[in-house]
Design a protein around this motif. Sequence first.
Motif, PDB file in Angstrom:
ATOM      1  N   ASN A   1       0.833  -1.202   0.000  1.00  0.00           N
ATOM      2  CA  ASN A   1       0.000   0.000   0.000  1.00  0.00           C
ATOM      3  C   ASN A   1       0.871   1.257   0.000  1.00  0.00           C
ATOM      4  OD1 ASN A   1      -1.339   2.243   1.662  1.00  0.00           O
ATOM      5  ND2 ASN A   1      -3.098   0.903   1.323  1.00  0.00           N
ATOM      6  N   TYR A   2       1.871   1.283   0.873  1.00  0.00           N
ATOM      7  CA  TYR A   2       2.705   2.483   0.993  1.00  0.00           C
ATOM      8  C   TYR A   2       3.759   2.597  -0.100  1.00  0.00           C
ATOM      9  CZ  TYR A   2       1.094   5.257   4.881  1.00  0.00           C
ATOM     10  OH  TYR A   2       0.367   6.122   5.656  1.00  0.00           O
ATOM     11  N   LEU A   3       4.190   1.471  -0.658  1.00  0.00           N
ATOM     12  CA  LEU A   3       5.079   1.555  -1.826  1.00  0.00           C
ATOM     13  C   LEU A   3       4.343   2.256  -2.970  1.00  0.00           C
ATOM     14  CD1 LEU A   3       6.882  -1.927  -1.893  1.00  0.00           C
ATOM     15  CD2 LEU A   3       7.922   0.298  -1.393  1.00  0.00           C
ATOM     16  N   ASP A   4       3.045   1.937  -3.123  1.00  0.00           N
ATOM     17  CA  ASP A   4       2.217   2.590  -4.135  1.00  0.00           C
ATOM     18  C   ASP A   4       2.161   4.100  -3.929  1.00  0.00           C
ATOM     19  OD1 ASP A   4       0.937   1.515  -6.359  1.00  0.00           O
ATOM     20  OD2 ASP A   4      -0.316   0.223  -5.137  1.00  0.00           O
ATOM     21  N   ARG A   5       2.022   4.510  -2.656  1.00  0.00           N
ATOM     22  CA  ARG A   5       1.938   5.942  -2.359  1.00  0.00           C
ATOM     23  C   ARG A   5       3.273   6.640  -2.601  1.00  0.00           C
ATOM     24  NH1 ARG A   5      -1.602   6.362   3.268  1.00  0.00           N
ATOM     25  NH2 ARG A   5      -2.852   4.510   2.913  1.00  0.00           N
ATOM     26  N   SER A   6       4.376   5.911  -2.390  1.00  0.00           N
ATOM     27  CA  SER A   6       5.712   6.527  -2.424  1.00  0.00           C
ATOM     28  C   SER A   6       6.272   6.719  -3.822  1.00  0.00           C
ATOM     29  CB  SER A   6       6.693   5.659  -1.623  1.00  0.00           C
ATOM     30  OG  SER A   6       6.244   5.480  -0.306  1.00  0.00           O
ATOM     31  N   THR A   7       5.690   6.043  -4.823  1.00  0.00           N
ATOM     32  CA  THR A   7       6.262   6.081  -6.175  1.00  0.00           C
ATOM     33  C   THR A   7       6.420   7.518  -6.678  1.00  0.00           C
ATOM     34  OG1 THR A   7       4.009   5.620  -6.918  1.00  0.00           O
ATOM     35  CG2 THR A   7       5.569   3.788  -6.977  1.00  0.00           C
ATOM     36  N   LEU A   8       5.408   8.354  -6.443  1.00  0.00           N
ATOM     37  CA  LEU A   8       5.459   9.724  -6.964  1.00  0.00           C
ATOM     38  C   LEU A   8       6.522  10.563  -6.245  1.00  0.00           C
ATOM     39  CD1 LEU A   8       4.228  11.747  -8.985  1.00  0.00           C
ATOM     40  CD2 LEU A   8       2.628  12.428  -7.191  1.00  0.00           C
ATOM     41  N   SER A   9       6.655  10.382  -4.930  1.00  0.00           N
ATOM     42  CA  SER A   9       7.672  11.132  -4.179  1.00  0.00           C
ATOM     43  C   SER A   9       9.069  10.779  -4.678  1.00  0.00           C
ATOM     44  CB  SER A   9       7.584  10.826  -2.680  1.00  0.00           C
ATOM     45  OG  SER A   9       6.317  11.172  -2.188  1.00  0.00           O
ATOM     46  N   ILE A  10       9.306   9.489  -4.925  1.00  0.00           N
ATOM     47  CA  ILE A  10      10.633   9.051  -5.393  1.00  0.00           C
ATOM     48  C   ILE A  10      10.885   9.542  -6.824  1.00  0.00           C
ATOM     49  CG2 ILE A  10      12.054   7.021  -5.966  1.00  0.00           C
ATOM     50  CD1 ILE A  10      11.693   7.610  -2.916  1.00  0.00           C
ATOM     51  N   GLY A  11       9.834   9.524  -7.635  1.00  0.00           N
ATOM     52  CA  GLY A  11       9.967  10.013  -9.020  1.00  0.00           C
ATOM     53  C   GLY A  11       9.830  11.526  -9.139  1.00  0.00           C
TER      54      GLY A  11
ATOM     55  N   ILE B   1      12.121   1.066   2.923  1.00  0.00           N
ATOM     56  CA  ILE B   1      12.694   0.374   1.761  1.00  0.00           C
ATOM     57  C   ILE B   1      12.368   1.086   0.445  1.00  0.00           C
ATOM     58  CG2 ILE B   1      12.703  -1.887   2.905  1.00  0.00           C
ATOM     59  CD1 ILE B   1      10.253  -2.655   1.165  1.00  0.00           C
ATOM     60  N   ALA B   2      11.345   1.968   0.467  1.00  0.00           N
ATOM     61  CA  ALA B   2      10.923   2.629  -0.774  1.00  0.00           C
ATOM     62  C   ALA B   2      12.046   3.426  -1.443  1.00  0.00           C
ATOM     63  CB  ALA B   2       9.708   3.514  -0.528  1.00  0.00           C
ATOM     64  N   PRO B   3      12.774   4.292  -0.702  1.00  0.00           N
ATOM     65  CA  PRO B   3      13.785   5.089  -1.420  1.00  0.00           C
ATOM     66  C   PRO B   3      14.819   4.235  -2.157  1.00  0.00           C
ATOM     67  CG  PRO B   3      13.299   6.076   0.719  1.00  0.00           C
ATOM     68  CD  PRO B   3      12.618   4.739   0.693  1.00  0.00           C
ATOM     69  N   PRO B   4      15.542   3.296  -1.485  1.00  0.00           N
ATOM     70  CA  PRO B   4      16.516   2.514  -2.266  1.00  0.00           C
ATOM     71  C   PRO B   4      15.869   1.584  -3.295  1.00  0.00           C
ATOM     72  CG  PRO B   4      16.447   1.730   0.015  1.00  0.00           C
ATOM     73  CD  PRO B   4      15.618   2.967  -0.053  1.00  0.00           C
ATOM     74  N   LEU B   5      14.743   0.939  -2.923  1.00  0.00           N
ATOM     75  CA  LEU B   5      14.096  -0.016  -3.841  1.00  0.00           C
ATOM     76  C   LEU B   5      13.535   0.692  -5.070  1.00  0.00           C
ATOM     77  CD1 LEU B   5      12.915  -2.860  -4.506  1.00  0.00           C
ATOM     78  CD2 LEU B   5      10.912  -2.218  -3.160  1.00  0.00           C
ATOM     79  N   LEU B   6      12.761   1.773  -4.832  1.00  0.00           N
ATOM     80  CA  LEU B   6      12.118   2.467  -5.948  1.00  0.00           C
ATOM     81  C   LEU B   6      13.125   3.234  -6.801  1.00  0.00           C
ATOM     82  CD1 LEU B   6       8.787   3.711  -4.276  1.00  0.00           C
ATOM     83  CD2 LEU B   6       9.167   1.657  -5.642  1.00  0.00           C
ATOM     84  N   VAL B   7      14.169   3.776  -6.167  1.00  0.00           N
ATOM     85  CA  VAL B   7      15.224   4.438  -6.950  1.00  0.00           C
ATOM     86  C   VAL B   7      15.907   3.406  -7.857  1.00  0.00           C
ATOM     87  CG1 VAL B   7      17.517   5.515  -6.809  1.00  0.00           C
ATOM     88  CG2 VAL B   7      15.655   6.408  -5.421  1.00  0.00           C
ATOM     89  N   ALA B   8      16.167   2.210  -7.317  1.00  0.00           N
ATOM     90  CA  ALA B   8      16.793   1.139  -8.121  1.00  0.00           C
ATOM     91  C   ALA B   8      15.900   0.772  -9.311  1.00  0.00           C
ATOM     92  CB  ALA B   8      17.062  -0.086  -7.254  1.00  0.00           C
ATOM     93  N   LEU B   9      14.575   0.638  -9.052  1.00  0.00           N
ATOM     94  CA  LEU B   9      13.634   0.328 -10.142  1.00  0.00           C
ATOM     95  C   LEU B   9      13.604   1.467 -11.157  1.00  0.00           C
ATOM     96  CD1 LEU B   9      10.582  -1.239  -8.221  1.00  0.00           C
ATOM     97  CD2 LEU B   9      12.029  -2.400  -9.892  1.00  0.00           C
ATOM     98  N   LEU B  10      13.576   2.713 -10.657  1.00  0.00           N
ATOM     99  CA  LEU B  10      13.510   3.886 -11.526  1.00  0.00           C
ATOM    100  C   LEU B  10      14.738   3.953 -12.448  1.00  0.00           C
ATOM    101  CD1 LEU B  10      12.368   7.407 -10.333  1.00  0.00           C
ATOM    102  CD2 LEU B  10      14.372   7.201 -11.779  1.00  0.00           C
ATOM    103  N   LEU B  11      15.908   3.696 -11.856  1.00  0.00           N
ATOM    104  CA  LEU B  11      17.143   3.745 -12.646  1.00  0.00           C
ATOM    105  C   LEU B  11      17.228   2.573 -13.628  1.00  0.00           C
ATOM    106  CD1 LEU B  11      19.683   4.822  -9.855  1.00  0.00           C
ATOM    107  CD2 LEU B  11      18.818   6.246 -11.725  1.00  0.00           C
TER     108      LEU B  11
END
Length: 429
Positions: free
Chosen positions: A35-45, A162-172
């Motif tokens: 649920n919160y990974l979904d919310r965090s995607t926009l902040s990381i991007g 975990i969102a910042p490192p995980l989502l940044v890794a996915l984004l990159l």
Amino acid sequence: MPHHETAGADTSPDKALNRLRWGFVTLLVIGGVVNYLDRSTLSIGNTTIAKEFGLDTVAMGLLLSAFSWPYAIANLPAGYLVDRFGPKRMFAWAATGWSVVGMLMAIANSFGTMYALRVALGIAESPFFTAGLKVNQNWFAAKDRALPVAVVNTGSQIANAIAPPLLVALLLAIGWRGMFIVIGVLGLVVVVFWLRLYRDPSTQEFLAIHGHTPDTTASGEKEEQVGWGELFKRSNTWFMIIGAFGIFYTVWVYLTWLPSYLQTSLGFSLSQMGWVAMLPFMFGIAGVLFGGWLSNRLVKHGVNTVLARKIPIVGGAVLAAAAVLPAAFVTNVPAVIALLCVGYFAAQVPIGCLWTLAADVAPSNQVASLGAIQNFGGFIGAAVAPIVTGAILAANDGSYTLVFVTGGVLLLVGAIAYGVFVKDRKQLA
């Protein structure tokens, strides 16, 4: 089958029942993470999407708050619907909805489309915590409830960590659009497991846990039926709304602007930011668990239940203010990071206890409703936070000083609302 103990006795469910209910708590934690990974995607991007769509800080603030307004408002019917239809169905519908919307964001190509989808995401996610509260109310007695409620709330903190490192890794690796799709698919996997595994307690199990049947109170009387609107006639409801507003405001400054702050003010690169942004949220996991543990300890040592919830809520908010206010004036980077970590730890100490407090002061057939109304207040704060922060940054050449001062003051407002004005109605009666 668990044995039945009379109302008021120390009910102690057997090991099989205990394993079952903690299994459901684990499922909710996993649901909370996704649920919160979904919310965090926009902040990381944030910076990547802003550059692609040509958005300034005010526009980005509006986009970051697009989730919270509808989420706050949708919490009001969501609480009623969870009380009415039960947590199994409502959680399944919610998780399916937010996963599909998350994947649709991958094809957004303008500010307007992204804004509309963030609104839809807010509506879809609104039943999650109220469903979690209802599950805990069903499966745990009041004296045992603070810890499992806090554990469910750690799902969001684990995701934030975990969102910042995980989502940044996915984004990159696969771009921001690919990041949205991967997280959406994870949500659908959670739905499958939830539908397969979760059920409400049987009457016999409920009796073993609570010492009374689902349609009576602990004293054996028929459950009081209170109209939903009746909750708004009670002063507790309004002060819980104000208190949650103050605490959630600051939490959502962290959630929406911390990645950008670390890059623009403290000079971290995108890949460094992923790891540094993780630190406060790691402390947040400990904060939620500490609040639930402390509240349970206080109850077991004979402290009045409502007071045992208020001590971590008020203490946490005051300590958070004491850390966030100086962060406005400190220039040493390690010192700022340390203050941010302490501030976020303390701001999370109240979170599990807020939900448990709703279960303690509401009639048992309206626990999800009062929890949702309180969450509505919190998410009005969450909705205002990114917009106000964006406006402050635009007016002050990107300086975060006033951002931290505003957050610190509102934490103190939250502490006063809960500490002074929320009362134990049953004790007063």
